[in-house]
Design an enzyme around this catalytic site. Structure first.
Site, PDB file in Angstrom:
ATOM      1  N   HIS A 174      -2.496  90.070 -80.486  1.00  0.00           N
ATOM      2  CA  HIS A 174      -1.456  91.053 -80.204  1.00  0.00           C
ATOM      3  C   HIS A 174      -2.075  92.336 -79.652  1.00  0.00           C
ATOM      4  CE1 HIS A 174       2.480  92.847 -80.831  1.00  0.00           C
ATOM      5  NE2 HIS A 174       1.954  93.837 -81.530  1.00  0.00           N
ATOM      6  N   SER A 218       5.179  95.640 -77.627  1.00  0.00           N
ATOM      7  CA  SER A 218       5.606  95.392 -78.999  1.00  0.00           C
ATOM      8  C   SER A 218       6.850  96.215 -79.370  1.00  0.00           C
ATOM      9  CB  SER A 218       4.434  95.677 -79.932  1.00  0.00           C
ATOM     10  OG  SER A 218       4.547  94.889 -81.061  1.00  0.00           O
TER      11      SER A 218
HETATM   12  C1  GCU Z   1       4.889  94.904 -86.432  1.00  0.00           C
HETATM   13  C2  GCU Z   1       6.331  94.471 -86.313  1.00  0.00           C
HETATM   14  C3  GCU Z   1       6.665  93.972 -84.902  1.00  0.00           C
HETATM   15  C4  GCU Z   1       6.220  94.976 -83.894  1.00  0.00           C
HETATM   16  C5  GCU Z   1       4.771  95.315 -84.089  1.00  0.00           C
HETATM   17  C6  GCU Z   1       4.231  96.385 -83.139  1.00  0.00           C
HETATM   18  O1  GCU Z   1       4.068  93.779 -86.373  1.00  0.00           O
HETATM   19  O2  GCU Z   1       6.556  93.505 -87.292  1.00  0.00           O
HETATM   20  O3  GCU Z   1       8.044  93.740 -84.776  1.00  0.00           O
HETATM   21  O4  GCU Z   1       6.479  94.515 -82.598  1.00  0.00           O
HETATM   22  O5  GCU Z   1       4.560  95.797 -85.399  1.00  0.00           O
HETATM   23  O6  GCU Z   1       4.971  97.250 -82.707  1.00  0.00           O
HETATM   24  O7  GCU Z   1       3.015  96.346 -82.875  1.00  0.00           O
END
Ligand code: GCU
Length: 384
Positions: free
Chosen positions: A365, A222
């Site tokens: 996620h 992420s």
């Molecule tokens: C949030 C953000 C993302 C990122 C994520 C993470 O959702 O909007 O861009 O990748 O956090 O780091 O888990």
């Protein structure tokens, strides 16, 4: 957990493929002066540096890498949780520039089985629950399993380099070592600082007699997947770069405006990207580049992306397209067997090619054992 603001922008985001605008993407193989780029020399001398400069100026900001001295000190403050299979090394890396110094902390596990040198996997971690050591073993960071497979594992927490907080992100390496970056429209921000941390870890790997820095993997999930990609674009010492669900500003094409958008990410995380990136809030079509040009900066070294079907915020299709288009540099310039012929909708399993790979899995996620095991399969194939 979603914060209320992120929750709201996630709900209001576009998830309708029919509303994705027609994409006009810049050609990796035509230079700014209109020269057709077909050879490795022209790619490396002309086009690659143009693209690096655009990402630096418009998207991520600089990663300054000059300093006067670097030193490594073993501290060993924590009890080793896996004494049967690994040695634990905790190392303070101290970097000096202009009379000031910054110290970051890194943890390593070196397999006890075998003499080495061991290939090394570095995770840039950001989860608060690991903040004081990154030693926890679970699916997200399966230290014991990786050691059993013969890898040394290394990790550092993002905050040991730059806090992940809009108000204080400079209170690490940026204000101490590179204060002139502050206020520049393409100055170093948090993603660049985390990438800088990975480079300093690599400085240590190269000196370590038990590590084989030639088989090195930089992994980020992420937000740190975004940082890993930019770090690897700047630092050719990484043999493998693995970005899991890195989404907007990472793997995914910004111009699709699917899920998280440039405006959404810049408003919620104003400390991640270069200030210039704000120019493209709600104006992604004006970007002179898009994320499909990022994998080519890593080529011919290996790059791997993964997505999750339940992570539409990160735009899995945009991540796949970014890699599919981006792998053309590996295929057409470097002659790798890296041509993706499958459409995203037709994927039936992981795509593991020479130096590029992708998978999408069920679920949400997260970085899971399924992600790791597919990535390791890819690595094994490339290494053969
Ligand atoms: C949030 C953000 C993302 C990122 C994520 C993470 O959702 O909007 O861009 O990748 O956090 O780091 O888990």
């Amino acid at each position: 957990l979603l914060s209320p603001i992120n929750g709201m922008s996630q709900i209001l985001a576009n998830y309708d493929e029919d509303k994705v605008p027609a994409l006009i993407l810049s050609d990796p193989f035509v230079s700014e002066k209109g020269r057709l780029i077909q050879s490795i020399t022209d790619w490396e001398k002309i086009r690659r540096s143009e693209i690096v400069r655009l990402f630096q100026d418009k998207v991520y900001g600089q990663i300054p890498s000059d300093f006067e001295a670097i030193s490594f000190e073993k501290v060993n403050e924590t009890a080793n949780p896996y004494p049967e299979i690994a040695d634990l090394e905790e190392v303070n890396i101290t970097v000096k520039r202009n009379g000031k110094s910054h110290t970051m902390r890194i943890n390593f596990f070196l397999p006890k089985d075998g003499k080495g040198p061991f290939p090394v996997i570095l995770l840039i971690n950001y989860l608060p629950k690991y903040a004081d050591g990154t030693l926890v073993d679970e699916a997200f960071w399966p230290v014991q399993e990786l050691i059993r497979r013969g890898f040394a594992t290394a990790s550092f927490h993002a905050e040991t380099v730059a806090p992940d907080i809009a108000e204080t992100f400079q209170d690490g390496v940026i204000s101490t070592l590179y204060p002139e970056q502050i206020g520049q429209a393409n100055g170093m921000k948090a993603l660049g600082a985390w990438g800088w941390g990975a480079m300093r870890a690599m400085d240590y790997f190269e000196k370590h007699s038990k590590l084989d820095s030639k088989i090195s993997v930089l992994v980020g999930h992420s937000r740190t997947g975004k940082a890993a990609l930019w770090a690897s674009a700047n630092d050719p010492r990484w043999a493998f770069t693995y970005a899991n669900e890195s989404g907007c500003g990472g793997a995914a094409l910004s111009k699709r405006k699917f899920g998280e958008t440039v405006g959404a990410i810049n408003r919620r995380f104003p400390h991640w990207f270069a200030d210039n990136f704000n120019q493209y809030n709600e104006k992604e079509e004006d970007l002179p580049i898009d994320q499909h040009l990022l994998p080519g900066l890593i080529a011919p070294r290996s790059v791997y992306y993964s997505s999750a079907k339940g992570d539409q915020w990160a735009d899995p299709k945009g991540e796949y397209l970014g890699l599919q288009l981006g792998s053309r540099v590996a295929a057409e310039i470097y002659g790798k067997k890296a041509a993706f012929d499958q459409g995203f909708e037709d994927l039936e399993g992981p795509v593991h090619l020479e130096s590029v790979g992708y998978h999408i899995r069920e679920g949400k996620h997260d970085l899971t054992w399924e992600d790791w095991s597919l990535f390791l399969e890819f690595m094994e194939k490339v290494e053969k």
